[in-house]
Motif scaffolding. Structure first.
Motif: not given
Length: 299
Positions: A171-173, A178, A181-182, A184, A194, A196, A224
């Motif tokens: 996952v990235t955002g 962002g 992301t943390w 999730y 991940g 972020a 992450v």
């Protein structure tokens, strides 16, 4: 926390007056998914926006049923391939526009099944508001974290049944994404890694946002990589320090998480269509993101 750094995130890509509801809102959203840029940014930085071609890819919108609601999702993947690593691409505050769709295509060209869900769809069309205060009050502030987690879970489930490898999920955002992301990475054990990008780390709890990244840091299911800007006025470096301290007290995934803080980089330094774009940090961050996923068994 909607500070000045996020103002352009709240502008529309389509009509900039009034709002839309019901079928008309969904029609507008469907037409706009993955298309166009924020009107306020386009005249300034359109010449730097990356354009990733879709030849050799399967791209376009899918719709996932989540508790009776059809969540639109932009999908990009190598055509005809299966067993693909999966990456969820979480948008900035104004949803899945051309920049986010292009980022999904970049991941697809790197061999991923990339899914970018429109996580604001239930609350409204952020592109249909002309009044900033009204948009914040009626859309952004009404998105529950629990709703986001459920939508992302649905994306992972769909990916596993449609060419994705459920054992290789990332996952990235960016900005608002962002932060998610943390969250999730702490929510779903299926996530392996991940990244972020300048997501908010701390904040006051509320019924819709009961916990923030610093509150769940110790319980991450996946490590992450945090990519942040030293000159980000919306995310002070002391909050990064607080997050580092929380991670250091956590489990193995938390302790394996790390930050890269780019000197003099502002918020949204990866957004190649905005004045905040910084080519060096953006390219370095992208390389680090792909390497991070590879190192943690996602690629």
């Amino acid at each position: 926390m909607l500070k000045e750094d996020h103002v352009q995130d709240l502008h529309a890509l389509l009509p900039t007056t009034g709002t839309t509801t019901g079928t008309s809102r969904r029609t507008a959203l469907k037409a706009a998914l993955g298309v166009g840029y924020a009107a306020s940014a386009l005249p300034l930085m359109a010449q730097t926006a990356i354009k990733t071609p879709s030849d050799g890819l399967t791209v376009g919108e899918i719709t996932l049923d989540v508790n009776g609601f059809g969540v639109p999702v932009y999908r990009a993947a190598p055509a005809g391939k299966t067993g693909l690593p999966v990456v969820l691409v979480l948008s900035e505050i104004f949803g899945v526009h051309e920049y986010i769709a292009d980022t999904a295509r970049r991941f697809a060209r790197a061999g991923y099944l990339a899914l970018a869900p429109e996580l604001f769809a239930r609350q409204g069309d952020a592109q249909g508001y002309g009044e900033m205060a009204k948009l914040i009050a009626e859309v952004i502030s009404k998105v529950p974290d629990a709703q986001v987690m459920a939508d992302l879970d649905a994306c992972v489930k769909w990916a596993a049944a449609n060419g994705g490898d459920a054992k290789r999920v990332a996952v990235t955002g960016f900005c608002w994404g962002g932060r998610q992301t943390w969250l999730y990475a702490a929510h779903n054990p299926a996530v392996k890694a991940g990244v972020a990008w300048y997501g908010r780390l701390v904040g006051e709890p509320s019924p819709l946002t009961p916990k923030h990244p610093v509150d769940v840091a110790a319980q991450l299911h996946a490590p992450v990589l945090g990519l942040y800007g030293e000159a980000d006025t919306g995310i002070p470096l002391d909050t990064v320090a607080k997050m580092k301290a929380a991670l250091a007290k956590g489990n193995a995934a938390a302790k394996s998480s790390t930050f890269v803080v780019y000197p003099e980089a502002p918020h949204a330094f990866h957004a190649d269509y905005r004045p905040s774009f910084r080519k060096g940090p953006a390219e370095d961050g992208w390389t680090r993101a792909l390497n991070w996923f590879r190192e943690h068994g996602v690629a």
